[in-house]
Structure formats: C-alpha cells, structure tokens
Design an enzyme around this catalytic site. Sequence first.
Site, PDB file in Angstrom:
ATOM      1  N   HIS A  97      -8.194  -3.331   9.929  1.00 19.25           N
ATOM      2  CA  HIS A  97      -7.803  -3.215   8.521  1.00 19.25           C
ATOM      3  C   HIS A  97      -6.549  -4.042   8.240  1.00 19.25           C
ATOM      4  CE1 HIS A  97      -5.157   0.660   9.210  1.00 19.25           C
ATOM      5  NE2 HIS A  97      -4.390  -0.395   9.206  1.00 19.25           N
ATOM      6  N   ASN A 120      -8.426  -1.036  13.768  1.00 15.90           N
ATOM      7  CA  ASN A 120      -9.837  -1.229  13.412  1.00 15.90           C
ATOM      8  C   ASN A 120     -10.036  -2.497  12.569  1.00 15.90           C
ATOM      9  OD1 ASN A 120      -8.576  -0.458  11.098  1.00 15.90           O
ATOM     10  ND2 ASN A 120      -9.973   1.209  10.582  1.00 15.90           N
ATOM     11  N   ASP A 180       0.835  -1.206   0.000  1.00 19.20           N
ATOM     12  CA  ASP A 180       0.000   0.000   0.000  1.00 19.20           C
ATOM     13  C   ASP A 180       0.866   1.251   0.000  1.00 19.20           C
ATOM     14  OD1 ASP A 180       0.897  -0.372   2.607  1.00 19.20           O
ATOM     15  OD2 ASP A 180      -1.084  -0.590   3.491  1.00 19.20           O
ATOM     16  N   GLU A 183      -9.881  -0.770   4.641  1.00 23.41           N
ATOM     17  CA  GLU A 183     -10.548  -0.261   5.831  1.00 23.41           C
ATOM     18  C   GLU A 183     -11.937  -0.876   5.964  1.00 23.41           C
ATOM     19  OE1 GLU A 183      -9.012   1.554   7.870  1.00 23.41           O
ATOM     20  OE2 GLU A 183      -7.840   3.128   6.935  1.00 23.41           O
TER      21      GLU A 183
HETATM   22  C1  F6R Z   1       1.113  -0.774   6.367  1.00 25.05           C
HETATM   23  C2  F6R Z   1      -0.216  -1.393   6.432  1.00 25.05           C
HETATM   24  C3  F6R Z   1      -1.080  -1.264   7.638  1.00 25.05           C
HETATM   25  C4  F6R Z   1      -0.370  -1.665   8.922  1.00 25.05           C
HETATM   26  C5  F6R Z   1      -1.295  -1.557  10.136  1.00 25.05           C
HETATM   27  C6  F6R Z   1      -0.554  -1.811  11.440  1.00 25.05           C
HETATM   28  O1  F6R Z   1       1.741  -1.087   5.129  1.00 25.05           O
HETATM   29  O2  F6R Z   1      -0.614  -1.977   5.492  1.00 25.05           O
HETATM   30  O3  F6R Z   1      -2.218  -2.075   7.445  1.00 25.05           O
HETATM   31  O4  F6R Z   1       0.113  -2.968   8.808  1.00 25.05           O
HETATM   32  O5  F6R Z   1      -1.872  -0.290  10.184  1.00 25.05           O
HETATM   33  O6  F6R Z   1       0.436  -0.835  11.592  1.00 25.05           O
HETATM   34  P1  F6R Z   1       1.482  -0.890  12.792  1.00 25.05           P
HETATM   35  O7  F6R Z   1       2.281  -2.133  12.607  1.00 25.05           O
HETATM   36  O8  F6R Z   1       2.336   0.339  12.631  1.00 25.05           O
HETATM   37  O9  F6R Z   1       0.686  -0.911  14.063  1.00 25.05           O
END
Ligand code: F6R
Length: 260
Positions: A145, A143, A74, A150
Amino acid sequence: MSSRAGEAHLLVASSDEAFGRLGADAIQAAWNDSPGGATILATGWTPIPVFRELATRHARGELGTPGCPIVQLDEYVGVEDSDPRSLYTWLDREFLTPLEVKASGVIRLRGTTADSEQECRRFDAAVAAVGGLHLAVLGLGPNGHVGFNEPPSGPTASTRVVPLSPESLASNARYWEGAEVPVEGITAGLELLLSADVVILVVAGAHKRDILRRSVTGPESPEVPASYLRRVPRLIVVADDDAAAGLTQEEIGSRSGPGI
Ligand code: F6R
C-alpha cells in the site's frame, strides 16, 4: 489511461544517518527544481531519519522553512488532532514543528468531518488550486500500500475512505499500544499521487524486501498499489541495505512500462 514510464533511481543507505541524508538530499533537490511545488508527506517510521535530517539542516540554518504547500497524505477516520496517535499529530511533531511550517501552510485531510465524501472532494480541489502535486514522499506498506491505498487499488483510485486491511491493522497496532486500531482510513487517492512529478519512496527493513522488489520490478497490479509508482516522471527509491538487498539500479532503471 497513462502508461508513461519515467526515470527511476535506486539509492541505498547502509546506516540510518545515510538514509536520512539521501532522503533529505532528494527532497531538497526536488524542492530546488520546483520551488513552491506542493509536497505530500507520508508519516510512519520509515521517513523519520529523513525528517530529522531536514530538521537538523533547518536548525543549523542550512535549510529554510519549505516555501511550498505541505499536503497531508492520510489519516485514521474518527481520530482527532488532539489524539497523539493521529497521523497529523505525527506529521506535526516530526516535520511541521521542527521545520517551522505554519498550520495555514498545510492542506489537511481530516478524518473527523461529518461528510467524508465532501472532505475528499474539498481536499482534491485544494491540491488542484495550488497547481497539483510536485513531490510525493511515500512509505511502502508491507502489502504494497501507499498512503492507505490498500490492495486492490488501481491507478484511478480516488481520494476516499477505505477499510484498512488486516495487514495494515496488524502493522499499525504497534503505534496504538494495545488500544483498538481504527478500522478505516482516509487517503489521498493513488490517481492523485501518480500526478506528482517526483515520488521519493522510502523503504527500510528486510520485511519490506520482497514487496519492494515486486513494486519496482514486477508487473503493475492493483494487488501491489506501489507498482504503479513507476509511471511518474521521476521515481527515487531510498532504501536501506536490508530492503534493497539483491535489487540493482539496472533492474529498476530499465523497465519499459506497464505489464512487464
Ligand atoms: C503513513 C502511510 C503509510 C506508511 C506505510 C509504511 O502516512 O501513508 O502508507 O507509509 O504503512 O509505514 P512505516 O514507515 O511505519 O513502515
């Protein structure tokens, strides 16, 4: 729509080092099972101990440069590679450079193209052209995701541009040091992620405990996009003590598919 349920494993780490080792072992095992199988990688805080362990193994000569295509999961829309806060730059710093992966070995998902829809279709076609995804290393949003899928995101969610949820904006704000957080992301779709043979979900912190439980033991729901990950043939959850507290292998290993 597929409703297969594969195997699921819970690996719990009681230190950052153990977290890194368990995650790195799981990734290496998946690479050994299917050398050359395309690997999509999350950025963010949680995978860092894992990527650093892989980098250490590489520096010690115990692990070569991955021989598989690396796929970007992403990106923020409108953020250039030259911006140190771009997710690609994060991937480059934490994974590509330490493991000496060449930029030509990466399937990019860019947030700065003139035509995002075309970029999404190009990306999907590029992944298909290398034989699809073998491994997805994913983090878990507060949440539920995965990538920027999302809530609500169902199992047929395509690679697309999405508005970021208030929760994601708040959680990402820490990376942006007071600057305005981009409001849109471009993400590999949940449908593509669910086509992987193996998903390694890395989860750390007490603040992820409830959403992890809902993701791996609750009913499938677009409100918890990660709940669909149980459909892949092999799901490996690497969690720290705080995130995994109260969760057992029996609970995640003995589900019978959607709707339970
Ligand atoms: C980042 C991504 C997000 C994160 C998620 C957890 O490339 O795709 O889905 O994996 O938001 O983020 P952290 O590990 O920073 O808590």
